[in-house]
Scaffold this active site. Structure first.
Site, short mmCIF file in Angstrom:
data_model
loop_
_atom_site.label_atom_id
_atom_site.label_comp_id
_atom_site.label_asym_id
_atom_site.label_seq_id
_atom_site.Cartn_x
_atom_site.Cartn_y
_atom_site.Cartn_z
N LYS A 121 6.26 0.95 9.29
CA LYS A 121 5.21 1.05 8.27
C LYS A 121 3.88 1.39 8.94
O LYS A 121 3.74 1.33 10.14
CB LYS A 121 5.07 -0.29 7.53
CG LYS A 121 6.26 -0.61 6.66
CD LYS A 121 6.07 -1.91 5.87
CE LYS A 121 4.76 -2.09 5.18
NZ LYS A 121 4.34 -0.98 4.31
N GLY A 122 2.92 1.76 8.09
CA GLY A 122 1.58 2.04 8.61
C GLY A 122 1.15 3.47 8.40
O GLY A 122 0.11 3.89 8.90
N SER A 176 2.09 5.26 -1.99
CA SER A 176 2.37 5.90 -3.28
C SER A 176 3.55 5.26 -4.01
O SER A 176 3.59 5.28 -5.25
CB SER A 176 2.62 7.39 -3.07
OG SER A 176 3.68 7.59 -2.15
N THR A 177 4.52 4.69 -3.29
CA THR A 177 5.67 4.06 -3.96
C THR A 177 5.25 2.71 -4.56
O THR A 177 5.54 2.42 -5.72
CB THR A 177 6.84 3.86 -2.96
OG1 THR A 177 6.97 5.05 -2.18
CG2 THR A 177 8.13 3.60 -3.69
N THR A 216 0.85 -1.20 0.00
CA THR A 216 0.00 0.00 0.00
C THR A 216 0.88 1.24 0.00
O THR A 216 1.98 1.23 0.56
CB THR A 216 -0.89 -0.04 1.26
OG1 THR A 216 -1.71 -1.20 1.18
CG2 THR A 216 -1.78 1.19 1.38
N GLU A 269 -0.57 -5.59 5.83
CA GLU A 269 0.77 -5.58 5.20
C GLU A 269 1.69 -6.58 5.90
O GLU A 269 2.46 -7.29 5.24
CB GLU A 269 1.37 -4.17 5.26
CG GLU A 269 0.67 -3.19 4.32
CD GLU A 269 1.18 -1.76 4.46
OE1 GLU A 269 1.26 -1.08 3.45
OE2 GLU A 269 1.50 -1.33 5.59
C1 5RP Z 1 0.94 2.00 4.39
C2 5RP Z 1 2.41 1.95 4.40
C3 5RP Z 1 3.13 2.58 3.27
O1 5RP Z 1 3.83 1.58 2.58
C4 5RP Z 1 4.06 3.63 3.80
O2 5RP Z 1 3.28 4.59 4.49
C5 5RP Z 1 4.85 4.32 2.68
O3 5RP Z 1 3.98 5.03 1.84
P1 5RP Z 1 4.51 5.89 0.61
O4 5RP Z 1 5.13 4.93 -0.37
O5 5RP Z 1 3.27 6.56 0.07
O6 5RP Z 1 5.51 6.88 1.12
O7 5RP Z 1 3.04 1.42 5.29
O8 5RP Z 1 0.38 1.53 5.57
#
Ligand code: 5RP
Length: 226
Positions: free
Chosen positions: A97-98, A32-33, A30, A106
């Site tokens: 994470k989270g 944006s990456t 989950t 996840e």
């Molecule tokens: C979601 C996550 C995401 O992987 C984490 O917040 C990184 O997000 P992004 O790639 O948007 O910076 O742990 O629960």
């Protein structure tokens, strides 16, 4: 590997998606990456790649379905070949994470995978973990968890919704508390201590990452393997 685009999240997500081979069952993280990895997998599926995805959230399920990736479940495929997911901070092959409130699913998906690959841009790399630790908490247990975290030396804040009044509700129907422990010198001990708290469904410390893909501003990706 040098890439034409210099969005570090995009280059790392797209490059990690090349780890997926024919007939693999893949955890879809989950954020944006990971979204770039999912879109790249959708492009490869359209070109003929056979794969199945296990999403870690409604966000990744919607995105994967929208990009033509066939989905399955852990009931049908309890063992995954690979899981690709993002992180909020990484130090010494440990991640927090989270940030998207999805860390419970996840972690379940990551633990079900033979290989756990984390995709981040270089701003997420740190010598020491000091990011807040997201806790998914049963609403009935909020006060107890606040006290438990205090006993562990931390403070908590209930995460509030954006475009929604009141607390964030996770995909599993729970609250998210962001716990601040300052610098985390011993993540392994905190991992165990938080896992022992009553009322915390899951916390955002992920130990023992297998591979970290780090997207750099210059368009390169550094790969760190455990
Ligand atoms: C979601 C996550 C995401 O992987 C984490 O917040 C990184 O997000 P992004 O790639 O948007 O910076 O742990 O629960």
């Amino acid at each position: 590997m040098k890439n034409s685009t210099h969005n570090p999240k995009e280059v790392t997500g797209r490059q990690a998606a090349q780890l997926v081979k024919e007939n693999m069952v893949v955890g879809l993280g989950t954020g944006s990456t990971t979204a770039y990895a999912i879109k790249e997998l959708g492009r490869r599926v359209a070109e003929g790649l056979k794969m199945l995805g296990v999403p870690t959230s409604y966000q990744s399920a919607f995105l994967a379905a929208g990009n033509g990736i066939p989905l399955t479940t852990l009931d049908e495929h309890p063992m995954l070949d690979i899981d690709i997911d993002g992180a909020d901070q990484v130090a010494n092959f440990v991640a927090i994470k989270g940030g998207g409130a999805a860390h419970t699913r996840e972690k379940i998906v990551a633990r079900s995978a033979r290989k756990f690959v984390v995709v981040v841009d270089e701003s997420k790399m740190s010598a020491l973990l000091n990011h807040t630790v997201p806790l998914e908490v049963i609403p009935f247990a909020r006060k107890l968890v606040e006290k438990e975290v205090e006993e562990l030396g931390g403070t908590t804040e209930v995460r509030m919704g954006v475009s929604k009044d009141g607390p964030v509700i996770s995909d599993n129907g729970n609250f998210i508390l962001d716990a601040d422990f300052g610098a985390i010198h011993d993540p392994a001990s905190l991992d165990i201590a938080l896992s022992q708290c009553t009322g915390i469904v899951e916390h955002g410390i992920f130990m023992n990452l297998d591979v970290v893909y780090i997207g750099k501003k210059d368009g390169t990706v550094e790969i760190m393997e455990m």
